[in-house]
Design a protein around this motif. Structure first.
Motif, PDB file in Angstrom:
ATOM      1  N   THR A   1      11.989 -46.005 -47.292  1.00 24.07           N
ATOM      2  CA  THR A   1      11.674 -46.986 -48.292  1.00 24.07           C
ATOM      3  C   THR A   1      12.085 -46.287 -49.765  1.00 24.07           C
ATOM      4  O   THR A   1      12.186 -45.246 -49.774  1.00 24.07           O
ATOM      5  N   ALA A   2      11.938 -47.394 -50.663  1.00 18.76           N
ATOM      6  CA  ALA A   2      12.315 -46.794 -52.214  1.00 18.76           C
ATOM      7  C   ALA A   2      11.448 -45.381 -52.810  1.00 18.76           C
ATOM      8  O   ALA A   2      11.992 -44.755 -53.430  1.00 18.76           O
ATOM      9  N   LYS A   3      10.257 -45.535 -52.417  1.00 18.95           N
ATOM     10  CA  LYS A   3       9.340 -44.855 -53.037  1.00 18.95           C
ATOM     11  C   LYS A   3       8.925 -43.567 -52.003  1.00 18.95           C
ATOM     12  O   LYS A   3       8.108 -42.808 -52.377  1.00 18.95           O
ATOM     13  N   HIS A   4       9.736 -43.395 -50.979  1.00 14.69           N
ATOM     14  CA  HIS A   4       9.408 -42.435 -49.811  1.00 14.69           C
ATOM     15  C   HIS A   4       8.070 -42.364 -49.391  1.00 14.69           C
ATOM     16  O   HIS A   4       7.320 -40.913 -49.551  1.00 14.69           O
ATOM     17  N   TRP A   5       7.298 -43.253 -48.948  1.00 17.91           N
ATOM     18  CA  TRP A   5       6.008 -43.278 -48.515  1.00 17.91           C
ATOM     19  C   TRP A   5       6.082 -43.682 -47.200  1.00 17.91           C
ATOM     20  O   TRP A   5       6.942 -43.976 -46.266  1.00 17.91           O
TER      21      TRP A   5
ATOM     22  N   GLY B   1       2.383 -30.386 -39.439  1.00 24.18           N
ATOM     23  CA  GLY B   1       3.836 -30.891 -39.620  1.00 24.18           C
ATOM     24  C   GLY B   1       3.919 -32.295 -39.617  1.00 24.18           C
ATOM     25  O   GLY B   1       5.005 -33.094 -39.726  1.00 24.18           O
ATOM     26  N   ILE B   2       2.780 -32.821 -39.256  1.00 21.94           N
ATOM     27  CA  ILE B   2       2.721 -34.395 -39.274  1.00 21.94           C
ATOM     28  C   ILE B   2       1.927 -34.831 -40.864  1.00 21.94           C
ATOM     29  O   ILE B   2       0.603 -34.232 -40.816  1.00 21.94           O
ATOM     30  N   GLU B   3       2.391 -35.673 -41.327  1.00 24.03           N
ATOM     31  CA  GLU B   3       1.729 -36.113 -42.685  1.00 24.03           C
ATOM     32  C   GLU B   3       2.050 -37.569 -42.973  1.00 24.03           C
ATOM     33  O   GLU B   3       2.875 -38.095 -42.588  1.00 24.03           O
ATOM     34  N   ILE B   4       0.989 -37.939 -43.704  1.00 21.94           N
ATOM     35  CA  ILE B   4       1.284 -39.449 -44.344  1.00 21.94           C
ATOM     36  C   ILE B   4       1.498 -39.096 -45.779  1.00 21.94           C
ATOM     37  O   ILE B   4       0.581 -38.706 -46.519  1.00 21.94           O
ATOM     38  N   VAL B   5       2.495 -39.690 -46.337  1.00 17.90           N
ATOM     39  CA  VAL B   5       2.981 -39.377 -47.662  1.00 17.90           C
ATOM     40  C   VAL B   5       2.918 -40.771 -48.714  1.00 17.90           C
ATOM     41  O   VAL B   5       3.140 -41.608 -47.929  1.00 17.90           O
ATOM     42  N   GLY B   6       2.476 -40.538 -49.836  1.00 16.71           N
ATOM     43  CA  GLY B   6       2.490 -41.549 -50.603  1.00 16.71           C
ATOM     44  C   GLY B   6       1.150 -41.888 -51.226  1.00 16.71           C
ATOM     45  O   GLY B   6       0.267 -41.480 -50.205  1.00 16.71           O
ATOM     46  N   GLY B   7       1.165 -42.477 -52.215  1.00 19.75           N
ATOM     47  CA  GLY B   7      -0.252 -43.237 -52.567  1.00 19.75           C
ATOM     48  C   GLY B   7      -1.083 -42.177 -53.485  1.00 19.75           C
ATOM     49  O   GLY B   7      -1.055 -41.113 -53.071  1.00 19.75           O
ATOM     50  N   ASP B   8      -1.369 -42.673 -54.429  1.00 16.37           N
ATOM     51  CA  ASP B   8      -2.150 -41.664 -55.345  1.00 16.37           C
ATOM     52  C   ASP B   8      -3.704 -41.896 -55.211  1.00 16.37           C
ATOM     53  O   ASP B   8      -4.310 -41.019 -55.345  1.00 16.37           O
ATOM     54  N   THR B   9      -4.164 -43.151 -54.980  1.00 14.93           N
ATOM     55  CA  THR B   9      -5.605 -43.417 -54.792  1.00 14.93           C
ATOM     56  C   THR B   9      -5.910 -43.361 -53.087  1.00 14.93           C
ATOM     57  O   THR B   9      -5.143 -43.624 -52.333  1.00 14.93           O
ATOM     58  N   THR B  10      -7.010 -43.515 -52.711  1.00 14.26           N
ATOM     59  CA  THR B  10      -7.802 -43.564 -51.374  1.00 14.26           C
ATOM     60  C   THR B  10      -7.205 -44.905 -50.950  1.00 14.26           C
ATOM     61  O   THR B  10      -6.692 -44.947 -49.742  1.00 14.26           O
ATOM     62  N   LEU B  11      -7.432 -46.166 -51.637  1.00  7.36           N
ATOM     63  CA  LEU B  11      -6.906 -47.634 -51.136  1.00  7.36           C
ATOM     64  C   LEU B  11      -5.618 -47.461 -50.811  1.00  7.36           C
ATOM     65  O   LEU B  11      -5.090 -48.254 -49.891  1.00  7.36           O
ATOM     66  N   GLN B  12      -4.804 -46.942 -51.796  1.00  8.64           N
ATOM     67  CA  GLN B  12      -3.337 -46.933 -51.556  1.00  8.64           C
ATOM     68  C   GLN B  12      -2.879 -45.917 -50.124  1.00  8.64           C
ATOM     69  O   GLN B  12      -2.000 -46.592 -49.416  1.00  8.64           O
ATOM     70  N   ARG B  13      -3.451 -45.092 -50.092  1.00 10.57           N
ATOM     71  CA  ARG B  13      -3.321 -44.361 -48.781  1.00 10.57           C
ATOM     72  C   ARG B  13      -3.854 -44.896 -47.669  1.00 10.57           C
ATOM     73  O   ARG B  13      -3.052 -44.899 -46.588  1.00 10.57           O
TER      74      ARG B  13
END
Length: 158
Positions: free
Chosen positions: A120-124, A52-64
């Protein structure tokens, strides 16, 4: 003379320079960035443990990793500015619950961090499915993981 080295004086050694190896402490924002990195690591561990807890957004590992670091910075700012006010206003609840209300306050700080990053605009950022169970468990696990990581970081600094 000592150690058979001509001119060596054991009393001339600067013991402060050998007391800890912490090169990040020489940087102007070093301790703050280390704390943010440890908080980010703790938040990532919490997302792996608590459903139920997540980090959302980012396509690559570096972005995450970048998103986790920014979420940790936001969480640190929420803890620095909002948490003291909430703690002050909730002193009676701390007394009545013998300090257990601190878990609810920590869960509220996580919830506020999730709310800020959701805007945020991109919902991350941080996503919390349900306040009562997910955020409460996340606050408990985050406290324990943060405590262990601070022990490890303190041992490295020594």
């Amino acid at each position: 003379m000592g150690l058979g080295v001509p001119g060596f004086r054991p009393d001339a050694i600067d013991k402060a320079s050998f007391s800890s190896f912490a090169p990040w402490q020489d940087l102007p924002m070093g301790p703050f960035l280390l704390r943010a990195a440890l908080t980010g690591l703790a938040l990532w561990i919490v997302t792996q443990i608590v459903p139920g807890i997540e980090i959302v957004g980012g396509d690559t590992t570096l972005q995450r990793v970048g998103i986790i670091f920014v979420v940790a910075l936001i969480f640190g700012l929420v803890n620095a500015f909002i948490k003291p006010v909430v703690q002050l206003l909730s002193i009676p609840l701390y007394i009545v619950t013998l300090g257990l209300f601190h878990i609810v306050v920590n869960a509220l700080m996580l919830w506020i961090t999730a709310w800020i990053t959701d805007k945020t605009a991109k919902h991350w950022g941080l996503y919390i499915a349900d306040f009562w169970w997910d955020a409460i468990w996340a606050a408990i696990v985050l406290s324990l993981v943060g405590w262990v990581l601070s022990l490890v970081a303190g041992r490295i600094a020594r």
